[in-house]
Design an enzyme around this catalytic site. Structure first.
Site, PDB file in Angstrom:
ATOM      1  CE  LYS A  81      -4.009   2.006   2.666  1.00  0.00           C
ATOM      2  NZ  LYS A  81      -4.790   1.762   3.851  1.00  0.00           N
ATOM      3  CB  SER A 156      -8.152   3.435   2.927  1.00  0.00           C
ATOM      4  OG  SER A 156      -7.210   3.022   3.797  1.00  0.00           O
ATOM      5  CB  SER A 180      -8.128   1.077   5.961  1.00  0.00           C
ATOM      6  OG  SER A 180      -8.994   2.145   5.934  1.00  0.00           O
TER       7      SER A 180
END
Lengths: 503, 99
Positions: A81, A156, A180
């Site tokens: 990420k 997210s 997330s």
């Protein structure tokens, strides 16, 4: 060879790599080819490490050819990420304000994966500074759900979820502040685990809400998630909140769970998360799949009972005060001086004005909303009523967990109240977007571990079941999740993700 | 519980160094008012005698040996800055004309 290397689990890949049946370069090239053909559609990556990934893979192959064994994970590709700082590799946290920045150091998570010999494929898309539940708040582009390209992949960590479910990476790292990792895993049919707060280093994670942020694994199987978690977990002197305690045997727990015997385990079903009197906002299909999965746990020998955690009803308002408050402070570092973009430095503006112009242009709407809300909640005259009150509610939520764990070993709930929703449906309605985190917020606020494991489809889209355990008992999450995964895979005759491939 | 006016949002944006536009002020004021009403529900909790939780890990000060370790190379760090001069971060003037 005819096997599609991008379809293999990591446990299968490591076998082929260590036996020499396939090379790290072959595996990496297969992944890069797949990214080249599919990522224009999915939008999972913000940056792809083409040649650098092949170079790293070739180094692993050379080491193995020379007789050295560089470790079981060497040559396995991975996606990170974009909130995770990577030396020399562009890192934006999904924000324009960091566009073009190449960090001068590696996050501990990235460094550990590098020293294990894994091959970095690239950095995955995310809601800007991890603020969001759909990845639509990325400053660069939305990411699409591999199950239905018109729907969100969750957030997210939606770039990571889309990459792994879409076979653009065998596994990935996500971060979880209010859900997330778990929510995007649930919405794409993956396994995602938020570790106990403090058990995985935050050094080099671009901070959103420091008392909540935690990195963890996203994978196609519970076993792969456990392997990845063990590779990144453990004490780090560079993180002042790092817990100096051994990581429990997570791989062993996943293997144990897969044997399918949960006799002696007590499971609490949280009433406040989709139970009687608390079903508003939940899809019927999600509740049906959840109930079926709980029945499977009973069949495997678990003692299942309802548990009430009344303060969980206030987790959402408490979270949406605490996280924006911490964010408003953390994001003060983006001032256009040390990294990222600078706007208005033309000799007509002073430092203060340049900061305000830089932040205005660099931040997107959700980030601005949260900075303003957090600034308000921390301001004199309102602090006690908002931030102070939210911190006390946080104590009540922790107490509910403590009371619950006095009677049960783990708690379960749906991971998300709904399946993946259409892109755009919640963009102009922050409250509707925030409701996506309803089930994941309590564990975040209490700092306890929680995993999401697939438990079937509703409307042709994946549903996740969440298993929460006491602090540092992450092994229980893996055991229960592996038992459910094994039982449901056996009953349907294939994995849930295989239905995506067939579709 | 209070609500958030457009003027208050403008003040908060100034405090947070955000040069928001008029259009954003209109939009944010409405949205933040709705969000504030939702999060104000924390006030419903009976928290008399409940201590606040700022952090879930009990924190104690940790000492480490006072050993010199290398810092990041200066040129590498400055390479990531929007403007650098004479081995330092370069910033715009700090005071406005009127000061």
């Amino acid at each position: 060879m005819s096997t599609d290397l991008t379809r293999l689990d990591v446990s299968a890949l490591t076998g082929l790599l260590t036996s020499g049946e396939v090379s790290a370069v072959e595996v990496t090239r297969a992944q890069l080819d797949r990214i080249a053909s599919d990522d224009a559609r999915l939008g999972a990556y913000l940056h792809v490490e083409g040649e650098a990934a092949l170079t790293a893979a070739a180094a692993v192959d050379r080491a193995r050819a020379g007789g050295a064994e560089p470790g079981p994970l060497a040559g396995v590709p991975i996606a990170l990420k974009d909130v995770i700082v990577t030396e020399g590799v562009p890192t934006t946290s999904g924000s324009r304000i960091l566009e073009g920045w190449r960090p001068p150091y590696d996050a501990t998570v990235a460094a550990r994966l590098k020293s294990a010999g894994t091959v970095l494929l690239g950095k995955t898309n995310m809601d800007e500074f991890a603020m969001g539940s759909s990845t639509e708040n990325s400053a660069f582009r939305p990411t699409r759900n591999p199950w239905d390209a018109d729907r969100v992949p969750g957030g997210s960590s939606g770039g990571s979820s889309a990459a792994v479910a879409g076979h653009l990476a065998p596994w990935a790292i996500g971060t979880d502040t209010g859900g997330s990792i778990r929510q995007p895993a649930a919405l794409t049919g993956l396994v995602g685990h938020k570790p106990t707060y403090g058990s995985v280093s935050r050094y080099g994670l671009i901070a959103f809400s420091s008392s909540l942020d935690q990195a963890g694994p996203m994978a196609r199987t519970v076993l792969d998630a456990a392997v990845l978690h063990e590779a990144i977990g453990g004490y780090d002197p560079r993180d002042s909140t790092s817990i100096d305690a051994p990581v429990p045997g997570l791989v062993a727990a996943a293997r144990d769970g897969a044997r399918g015997d949960l006799a002696g385990l007590t499971v609490g079903v949280v009433t406040e998360l989709g139970g009687d009197g608390h079903r508003d906002g939940y899809d019927d299909g999600v509740l049906a799949r959840f109930a079926e999965a709980v029945a499977v746990l009973t069949d495997l020998g678990a003692d299942v009972r309802p548990v009430s955690c009344p303060s969980f009803d206030l987790a959402l308002p408490a979270y949406y005060l605490i996280a924006p408050s911490e964010a408003s402070s953390n994001l003060a570092r983006f001032d256009g001086v040390r990294f990222g973009i600078r706007v208005g430095d033309d000799g007509t503006h002073d430092l203060d004005e340049v900061m305000a112009l830089t932040r205005e242009q660099g931040f997107g709407p959700e980030v601005k909303r949260r900075i303003i809300l957090g600034t308000y909640a921390l301001s004199s005259g309102y602090y006690e009523a908002y931030y102070g009150q939210a911190q006390k509610v946080r104590t009540l939520i922790t107490r509910d967990f403590t009371a619950a764990y006095a009677g049960v070993d783990v708690l379960v709930s749906p991971t998300s109240p709904t399946v993946a929703w259409p892109i755009g449906a919640r963009v102009e309605d922050p409250i509707a977007m925030y409701a996506a985190d309803l089930c994941t917020l309590p564990a975040s606020l209490a700092g306890v571990p929680a995993i999401s494991v697939p438990c079937g489809l509703s409307e042709g889209l994946p549903v996740g079941l969440q298993v929460m355990a006491p602090g540092l008992a992450d092994d229980r999450c893996y055991r229960v999740a592996a038992a459910l995964e094994a039982a449901q895979d056996a009953a349907r005759g294939h994995r849930l993700l295989d239905e995506l491939v067939a579709a | 519980m209070s609500s958030l006016s457009r003027a208050e949002v403008a003040h908060l944006a100034r405090l947070a160094r955000l040069a928001v536009t008029d259009e954003e002020l209109d939009r944010f004021a409405g949205q933040l008012d709705v969000v504030l009403a939702a999060v104000a529900r924390v006030g419903e909790a009976d928290v008399a005698d409940v201590p606040p939780t700022s952090h879930v890990v009990p924190l104690t000060n940790v000492f480490r040996p006072d050993e010199v370790t290398p810092s990041l190379p200066r040129d590498v760090v400055l390479a990531g800055a929007p403007a650098a001069e004479d081995d330092r971060f370069r910033v715009p003037r700090i005071l406005g004309e009127e000061q």
